[in-house]
Design an enzyme around this catalytic site. Sequence first.
Site, PDB file in Angstrom:
ATOM      1  N   TYR A 131     -28.273   4.393 -14.934  1.00  0.00           N
ATOM      2  CA  TYR A 131     -27.722   3.281 -14.957  1.00  0.00           C
ATOM      3  C   TYR A 131     -27.826   2.346 -16.350  1.00  0.00           C
ATOM      4  O   TYR A 131     -29.127   2.450 -16.839  1.00  0.00           O
ATOM      5  CB  TYR A 131     -27.952   2.390 -13.782  1.00  0.00           C
ATOM      6  N   LYS A 221     -25.585  -1.588  -3.079  1.00  0.00           N
ATOM      7  CA  LYS A 221     -24.340  -0.539  -3.064  1.00  0.00           C
ATOM      8  C   LYS A 221     -24.137  -0.011  -1.526  1.00  0.00           C
ATOM      9  O   LYS A 221     -23.942  -0.656  -0.681  1.00  0.00           O
ATOM     10  CB  LYS A 221     -24.570   0.654  -4.241  1.00  0.00           C
TER      11      LYS A 221
END
Length: 406
Positions: A131, A221
């Site tokens: 990420y 998420k």
Amino acid sequence: MDTTSTRVHDAVRTAPRALATEAVHAGRDDLARQGLHAPPIDLSTTYPSYDSRGEAARIDAFATTGAEPDGPPVYGRLGNPTVARFEAALARLEGTEAAVAFASGMAALSAVLLARGSMGLRHVVAVRPLYGCSDHLLTAGLLGSEVTWTDPAGVAEALRPDTGLVLVESPANPTLAEVDLRAVAHACGSVPLLVDNTFATPVLQRPAEHGARLVLHSATKYLGGHGDVLAGVVACDEEFAGRLRQVRFATGGVLHPLAGYLLLRGLSTLPVRVRAASATAAELVRRLAADPRVARVHYPRIGGAMVAFEVHGDPHEVIGAVRLITPAVSLGSVDTLIQHPASISHRIVDEDDRRGAGVSDRLLRMSVGLEDVDDLWSDLDAALGERPERGAGNCANNHEAPALAN
């Protein structure tokens, strides 16, 4: 009704249970005995105590080991009963002894780096892609860490006496590249392997079963699953959990109780959501891989609801043309999201490093939600623009057959 204990007692479990069952019941096993059905939300920041000597002893014990204090809670930064339920449930789903929740995924990763750095182990070995903000945190050395980037085969050679952590993300953000976790864990030796399991979730992959000692989630998420909570969590053994709780107490990166409640609720539908979205994603992958407007499709072997694809045309035009699909950062919600990593999630990564990790300027990342597959395809089809005509000279010849990359 006991809503003050920061520990969740689930001794009623006498035999292994399926993941779907654990997702519904973990962190809630004591509710029926209290005459409750829905988990309570404890919003207290502080708790009364008339035994100041006992309070001092409990705080001293926490300062020594980081273990959750026995008895009633003390202060919101030390722990919260609602958050503790989510932590207990996530640990069960990941198959670890404990889990520690934080205000965000980046707060969770920062706590791990600080905990290892406090032991003089500031060197990190990491595999790209990660990420974008995780990459930046390591590369910029914002927490005093030093990073060596390598491929999975080079992990063992990159280790040093001061290496405190090996970090991988599999499937990786945003290319969905996968790592042989068991092989990397073996290469780590005594150095802890941290696996960012955000994309896979424990529904598709449990890294602890492959030798990882730390499992990181951006709980924002899939664990939350509805795009309405910001959180992070690390699943690990109890000893390291104690260190993480001490860092959380000192730095204040605590998770709000309401977020803990929403995350516990999100876990109950996690297997259903991930499997349904994954089935839709697999069908979209099939259609994208056969589309001449798409140069390459990335989809992991373990499946999942994340899809990445490279287009022959302008990816920004695709972003601007979707109508049902939402052009936005983040992922794992019930609705489908699409974004251009080179412009947003990985913009902070050096351009050469970004491209070297496979994040091309034509790559789009899509988080598939729970909509009907034909409705999603209709939106994608329109956003991708006109199809090249067969035999239309350069227009058609310049489009190679799409490739499916695992």
